[in-house]
Enzyme design. Structure first.
Site, PDB file in Angstrom:
ATOM      1  CB  THR A 125      15.386  22.777  36.555  1.00  0.00           C
ATOM      2  OG1 THR A 125      16.809  22.837  36.385  1.00  0.00           O
ATOM      3  CG2 THR A 125      14.995  21.393  37.059  1.00  0.00           C
ATOM      4  CD  GLU A 126      19.593  24.026  31.351  1.00  0.00           C
ATOM      5  OE1 GLU A 126      19.045  25.048  30.947  1.00  0.00           O
ATOM      6  OE2 GLU A 126      20.828  23.882  31.378  1.00  0.00           O
ATOM      7  CG  ASN A 127      18.693  19.683  35.851  1.00  0.00           C
ATOM      8  OD1 ASN A 127      18.098  20.750  35.819  1.00  0.00           O
ATOM      9  ND2 ASN A 127      19.017  19.095  36.979  1.00  0.00           N
ATOM     10  N   GLY A 128      15.602  18.361  33.687  1.00  0.00           N
ATOM     11  CA  GLY A 128      14.547  17.370  33.653  1.00  0.00           C
ATOM     12  C   GLY A 128      13.531  17.381  34.763  1.00  0.00           C
ATOM     13  CB  SER A 148      14.075  18.635  29.673  1.00  0.00           C
ATOM     14  OG  SER A 148      14.146  19.847  30.376  1.00  0.00           O
TER      15      SER A 148
END
Lengths: 238, 248
Positions: free
Chosen positions: B51-54, B93
């Site tokens: 997930t791109e938020n880390g 990320s």
């Protein structure tokens, strides 16, 4: 050792019990990095404090442009923001931004999310710019220098430097080392390095040595002011 | 080419995409419809969600006491950890995405061109507020970009088009397009129909106005999308050797 004449003392981290004191460096027309992805990692106490502190004409750099009426949305609603630099302003509850944008009261610079992060990383790392494939051939690359490297198109992106970063972390120690919690880490470490002054709100402050040095995510060198939420008057965070 | 009797529902389409994701892949699912794919991934298949938020190793949506405001997915929905998960900051990320480390991403789309250009961030309408998020980074970064969309818009027009009319997210980046009417592979020599759902290739050519080729649905049950050649990987992983024809 006594410093030679003209050599000032090394700056140390300052700890504050109120947002007002932590935010005293913020000036009109500052560029301010604001951490958080949605509400995770959002420095809500500092943003509320910024509204009270009253600086105007701000440029805000953040992933989103506010949700509902709280946090960034409240700062926007108070008319303090001239420009927003972000990747994803439009959300189901971003009506405060939407209205200001449509009526021309706030300027928007839209930046792909990874480019936003990397432009801040570049600023913190002393990099003068970088070529990224992201956005090549799209509207967001218009007017930017491009280059073909190994057959692939790249766009030149420049660093985003800021006067102030407002971020949230989980814990700080007395030298400003920070640890985060889960996905609330998001932009925190990158923003901490990209601003002249970094102000962090933390859930608690521990004694120096209490954080495992192997696990420190943001070293204290990047941190200037710490707001200890456990010591400050609890504000209604609704 | 294989066929199904009728067009697929969103859930069936999500299951169809999940079946094409090789064991052990690192996968990013875009916000919106693509998140449905997670419901159909076999948890024992070793697929790791990014997930791109880390976070790598993202689990399902959180419920009840599991909800933690510090742990969300890219759509800001609370999720849970899986064993072996890890957290990292945003620049890392996106380096992971841009740097070609993710095997597969699944994105929604307004339009895909026959050369694999993707439009999914902005309608270009004068009163619309553009929002791009991580779409452009995923489009250029993931090894395979799969699109999940309905073949026709609400206005009845094909979303698979000769050339984009909406602003592009990325150029020549889409590998495959999974729609309710069929699955299309983007090749350098044009679009190949891999599978149809309740229609024929001739019917699709008629309704989309595109030149389409009837392609073989090569392999057994699980077509391999990702080619793990090993040449560009530091560590070989437990993925069965790819028999997939190369792209383009």
């Amino acid at each position: 050792m006594t410093p030679s004449p003209g050599v000032s003392a090394v700056r140390h981290v300052e700890f504050h019990g109120s947002a007002e004191a932590a935010l005293s460096v913020v000036r009109d027309s500052d560029t301010i990095l604001v951490g958080g992805f949605g509400m995770a990692g959002m420095p809500v106490t500092l943003i509320d404090g910024l509204i009270d502190a009253g600086p105007r004409d701000l440029t805000i750099v953040s992933n989103n442009a506010g949700n509902g009426e709280a946090g960034l949305a409240a700062l926007l609603k108070a008319g303090r923001v001239r420009k927003v630099v972000c990747s994803f302003p439009r959300q189901h509850d971003s009506y405060v931004f939407d209205e200001l944008y449509r009526s021309g009261q706030v300027e928007l610079e839209l930046v792909p999310q990874g480019t936003l992060a990397e432009r801040m990383r570049a600023a913190g790392a002393g990099i003068g710019g970088f070529f990224t494939p992201t956005g090549f051939g799209t509207l967001l690359a218009e007017g930017k220098e491009t280059r073909t490297i190994d057959g692939r198109g790249y766009v030149l992106e420049l660093p985003i430097r800021a006067d102030v970063a407002l971020i949230a972390a989980h814990r700080a120690d007395r030298v400003g080392n920070l640890v985060y919690r889960k996905t609330a880490r998001n932009f925190g470490p990158v923003m901490a390095a990209a601003a002249s002054t970094t102000i962090v709100e933390v859930a608690s402050v521990v004694e120096t040595g209490a954080l495992d040095p192997e696990n420190i995510v943001t070293p204290g060198i990047y941190v200037d002011h710490v707001l200890d939420r456990s010591a400050s008057t609890k504000k209604n965070r609704a | 080419m294989s066929t199904a009797a009728s067009r697929l529902t969103k859930d069936q389409l999500a299951a169809r995409i999940a079946a094409d994701i090789p064991r052990g892949s690192y996968v990013n699912l875009g916000i919106g419809q693509p998140t449905l794919v997670a419901d159909h991934l076999d948890l024992d298949s070793g697929v790791v969600l990014h997930t791109e938020n880390g976070m790598l190793g993202m689990g399902r949506a959180a419920t009840g006491d599991e909800i933690d405001p510090d742990l969300t997915n890219a759509g800001k929905v609370p999720v849970i950890e899986t064993p072996g998960c890890s957290y990292f900051h945003h620049a890392d990320s996106f380096a992971m995405m841009r740097g070609g480390h993710l095997d597969v991403c699944v994105l929604g789309a307004f339009q895909v061109s026959e050369t694999g250009d993707l439009a999914n961030w902005h309608t270009g309408a004068p009163d619309s507020i553009p929002a791009v998020g991580g779409a452009m980074d995923l489009a250029v970064g993931a090894k395979e970009v799969l699109v999940m969309m309905t073949l026709f818009g609400k206005d009845g027009r094909s979303k698979l088009v000769p050339e984009l009319t909406y602003p592009a997210t990325g150029l020549a980046c889409v590998s495959r397009v999974y729609t309710d009417h069929g699955v299309f592979e983007v090749r350098s020599d044009g679009l190949l129909v891999i599978e149809t759902f309740g229609c024929t290739v001739a019917g699709l050519m008629n309704s989309t106005g595109l030149a389409l080729r009837d392609g073989p649905r090569w392999q057994s049950e699980h077509a391999q999308v990702v080619s793990h050649s090993g040449a560009d990987r530091a560590t070989p992983r437990a993925v069965s050797p790819s028999a997939t024809p190369g792209r383009g």
